[in-house]
Scaffold this motif. Structure first.
Motif, PDB file in Angstrom:
ATOM      1  N   LYS A   1      11.242  11.037   0.144  1.00 22.59           N
ATOM      2  CA  LYS A   1      11.083  12.173  -0.290  1.00 22.59           C
ATOM      3  C   LYS A   1      10.468  12.935   1.019  1.00 22.59           C
ATOM      4  O   LYS A   1       9.191  12.378   1.135  1.00 22.59           O
ATOM      5  CB  LYS A   1      10.575  12.521  -1.631  1.00 22.59           C
ATOM      6  N   PRO A   2      10.742  14.037   1.463  1.00 19.09           N
ATOM      7  CA  PRO A   2      10.048  14.691   2.487  1.00 19.09           C
ATOM      8  C   PRO A   2       8.685  14.989   1.749  1.00 19.09           C
ATOM      9  O   PRO A   2       8.181  15.277   0.734  1.00 19.09           O
ATOM     10  CB  PRO A   2      10.813  15.959   2.707  1.00 19.09           C
ATOM     11  N   PRO A   3       7.291  14.868   2.496  1.00 13.37           N
ATOM     12  CA  PRO A   3       7.526  14.544   4.069  1.00 13.37           C
ATOM     13  C   PRO A   3       7.474  13.106   4.456  1.00 13.37           C
ATOM     14  O   PRO A   3       7.145  12.794   5.658  1.00 13.37           O
ATOM     15  CB  PRO A   3       6.278  15.436   4.566  1.00 13.37           C
ATOM     16  N   LEU A   4       7.626  12.275   3.468  1.00 17.74           N
ATOM     17  CA  LEU A   4       7.700  10.719   3.863  1.00 17.74           C
ATOM     18  C   LEU A   4       8.520  10.359   4.942  1.00 17.74           C
ATOM     19  O   LEU A   4       9.751  10.877   4.833  1.00 17.74           O
ATOM     20  CB  LEU A   4       7.625   9.910   2.746  1.00 17.74           C
TER      21      LEU A   4
ATOM     22  N   LYS B   1      -3.710   8.326   2.928  1.00 21.03           N
ATOM     23  CA  LYS B   1      -2.604   9.373   3.042  1.00 21.03           C
ATOM     24  C   LYS B   1      -1.419   8.241   3.458  1.00 21.03           C
ATOM     25  O   LYS B   1      -1.534   7.967   4.532  1.00 21.03           O
ATOM     26  CB  LYS B   1      -2.850  10.395   3.827  1.00 21.03           C
ATOM     27  N   VAL B   2      -0.472   8.329   2.719  1.00 20.09           N
ATOM     28  CA  VAL B   2       0.629   7.523   2.778  1.00 20.09           C
ATOM     29  C   VAL B   2       1.684   8.541   3.542  1.00 20.09           C
ATOM     30  O   VAL B   2       2.127   9.684   3.209  1.00 20.09           O
ATOM     31  CB  VAL B   2       1.363   7.040   1.435  1.00 20.09           C
ATOM     32  N   VAL B   3       2.023   8.273   4.659  1.00 17.26           N
ATOM     33  CA  VAL B   3       3.023   8.780   5.790  1.00 17.26           C
ATOM     34  C   VAL B   3       4.351   8.453   5.676  1.00 17.26           C
ATOM     35  O   VAL B   3       5.156   9.290   5.971  1.00 17.26           O
ATOM     36  CB  VAL B   3       2.428   8.847   7.242  1.00 17.26           C
ATOM     37  N   GLY B   4       4.778   7.162   5.102  1.00 14.74           N
ATOM     38  CA  GLY B   4       6.168   6.922   4.958  1.00 14.74           C
ATOM     39  C   GLY B   4       5.946   5.274   4.546  1.00 14.74           C
ATOM     40  O   GLY B   4       4.988   4.680   4.127  1.00 14.74           O
ATOM     41  N   PHE B   5       7.327   4.806   4.670  1.00  9.32           N
ATOM     42  CA  PHE B   5       7.416   3.282   4.431  1.00  9.32           C
ATOM     43  C   PHE B   5       8.000   2.731   5.712  1.00  9.32           C
ATOM     44  O   PHE B   5       8.469   3.178   6.475  1.00  9.32           O
ATOM     45  CB  PHE B   5       8.751   3.056   3.514  1.00  9.32           C
ATOM     46  N   LEU B   6       7.583   1.554   5.831  1.00  9.31           N
ATOM     47  CA  LEU B   6       7.630   0.703   7.101  1.00  9.31           C
ATOM     48  C   LEU B   6       8.145  -0.737   6.701  1.00  9.31           C
ATOM     49  O   LEU B   6       7.717  -1.341   5.721  1.00  9.31           O
ATOM     50  CB  LEU B   6       6.402   0.621   7.649  1.00  9.31           C
ATOM     51  N   ALA B   7       9.268  -1.161   7.407  1.00 11.08           N
ATOM     52  CA  ALA B   7       9.741  -2.418   7.199  1.00 11.08           C
ATOM     53  C   ALA B   7      10.252  -3.225   8.701  1.00 11.08           C
ATOM     54  O   ALA B   7      10.337  -2.530   9.469  1.00 11.08           O
ATOM     55  CB  ALA B   7      11.113  -2.496   6.303  1.00 11.08           C
TER      56      ALA B   7
END
Length: 349
Positions: free
Chosen positions: A189-192, A155-161
Motif C-alpha cells: 500500500k502506498p507509500p510502501l 519508519k518502514v519504507v517497504g518490504f524486502l525479499a
C-alpha cells in the motif's frame, strides 16, 4: 603474470552490467545491486554509471567503505544487532541516505531504543519467500506492519525479499521469481515499496507489476552455478581463474590453485549437483576432483595433452567467494590491454 590470479573480461563485465540495467528500464523498476559479489569500488562505479540508483551491502564495513567513497544511497540488507554496530550505522546516516532491515516487531523494539522521532531508522521489513533463512512469512505482513507502526523511532519504507531459493534448482526460475514479487506486492500500500532480487530471478521478478526495485548479485560475473541453472550461457561469464600445471602423472595433473583460490563450493543454497570445483575451459572433459589449500588435482582421459607449465583457464563454481579470496582483480579489454582493480573491500565482513 604469476598464477593463480583472477582474469576478468572487461567487455563481458560491462555487457552484463548493461544488460541488467536494460531489463530494469524495460520493466520500469529500479536497480540497486549487491556489492558483495565483487566487493570492488571500480565495479560499483560502473554499475552506478550505467543505471543503478544505489548499492546494496551485506555488512556494516562494506557500507562504511562505500560512504567514504561518496556513494550515498545504500541499503544494508543485513540485520543490525549490537549497540556498537548501530551507533556506527547512525553515524554513517548523517552523511548518506541509508536504510536497513527490520526482521519483525521484536527486532523493531530493539532498534527503537537507539533512534529518535527526529531521526528515525528507515527500514525494510524482511519477508521470507522460500529461502527459509530470515524474515516473516508473507501472510504475516499486515499484522506485523500494524505493530511496527506503533514504534516511534523506526519508519518502514517497504518490504524486502531475496529469492535465494532459486539457486537450489528445485523449481523453475520463473515460478520462484514470480512468487517472490507477487507475495510482497499483494500487501503493498502506498507509500510502501517492494524490493526483491537475486541474479537467477531478476528477469522474472522485474516483470511483476508493482515491484519497485531489484537487487541482483552475481550478474556482473556469472559463474558455473548460474550457467547450470540456465540463467546465462557459459560465453557470458566474465570471471575466470588462471592456474598453472605444476605436476603431471599418469593418472592426474596438479595445479597451483586449491581451496584458497577456487573455494570449496559445489553450488549455492542446496544446489550441489556439479562435479568438481570448476570448469577447465581448454578441456571441459577434465575434472578438478579435489582440492588442498594450494593444490588442485585434475583427472580425466585427456590429461596427456596438457603439459607442465601450461596455464589453464578455470570457470569457478561460485564467483563470489572466489573474488573474496583475492586482493586484486586483473581486468582485460583485449589480451594485451590490462588494468588492475585494486580498490577492493574483500576483508570487510
Amino acid at each position: 603474470m604469476e598464477t593463480p590470479y583472477i582474469y576478468i573480461d572487461y567487455e563481458k563485465l560491462i555487457r552484463n552490467i548493461e544488460n541488467m540495467a536494460k531489463i530494469c528500464r524495460e520493466n520500469k523498476v529500479s536497480l540497486k545491486p549487491h556489492f558483495k559479489s565483487h566487493k570492488t569500488l571500480e565495479i560499483a562505479k560502473e554499475q552506478l554509471k550505467r543505471g543503478s540508483i544505489g548499492i546494496t551491502t551485506s555488512t556494516l564495513k562494506e557500507t562504511k567503505a562505500l560512504v567514504k567513497k561518496g556513494i550515498n544511497n545504500i541499503t544494508l540488507a543485513y540485520p543490525l544487532v549490537s549497540e556498537r554496530k548501530i551507533k556506527q550505522y547512525k553515524k554513517l546516516g548523517k552523511e548518506s541516505k541509508l536504510s536497513a532491515l527490520v526482521l519483525d516487531y521484536q527486532h523493531g523494539l530493539y532498534l527503537n531504543a537507539y533512534f529518535s522521532k527526529v531521526k528515525p531508522c528507515n527500514v525494510w521489513l524482511k519477508i521470507n519467500t522460500g529461502l527459509n533463512r530470515l524474515g516473516i512469512e508473507p501472510h504475516k505482513i499486515p499484522s506485523e506492519l500494524e505493530k511496527l507502526k506503533n514504534i516511534e523511532n523506526i519508519k518502514v519504507v517497504g518490504f524486502l525479499a531475496h529469492g535465494g531459493n532459486s539457486y537450489s534448482g528445485k523449481e523453475s526460475l520463473e515460478k520462484v521469481g514470480t512468487y517472490e514479487g507477487q507475495a510482497l506486492v499483494a500487501y503493498k500500500k502506498p507509500p510502501l515499496l517492494v524490493s526483491c532480487g537475486s541474479a537467477p530471478t531478476a528477469k522474472w521478478v522485474s516483470k511483476v507489476k508493482e515491484v519497485d526495485e531489484i537487487r541482483p548479485r552475481n550478474y556482473v560475473f556469472y559463474d558455473r552455478t548460474t550457467v547450470s541453472l540456465g540463467v546465462c550461457q557459459k560465453e557470458e561469464c566474465a570471471l575466470y581463474v588462471k592456474a598453472t600445471v605444476i605436476g603431471k602423472y599418469i593418472d592426474r595433473l596438479v595445479i597451483d590453485s586449491g581451496s584458497k583460490t577456487l573455494g570449496l563450493d559445489k553450488g549455492v543454497h542446496g544446489n550441489s549437483n556439479m562435479e568438481g570445483f570448476g570448469v577447465i575451459m581448454e578441456n571441459p572433459d577434465l575434472v578438478i576432483t579435489r582440492l588442498s589449500e594450494e593444490h588442485g588435482v585434475i583427472e580425466g582421459k585427456s590429461i596427456e595433452n596438457i603439459q607442465i607449465g601450461q596455464i589453464l583457464t578455470i570457470l569457478p563454481n561460485h564467483a563470489c567467494p572466489v573474488v573474496n579470496l583475492h586482493d586484486t582483480l586483473y581486468v582485460f579489454l583485449k589480451p594485451i590491454n590490462q588494468q588492475v582493480y585494486s580498490d577492493r573491500k574483500r576483508s570487510l565482513r
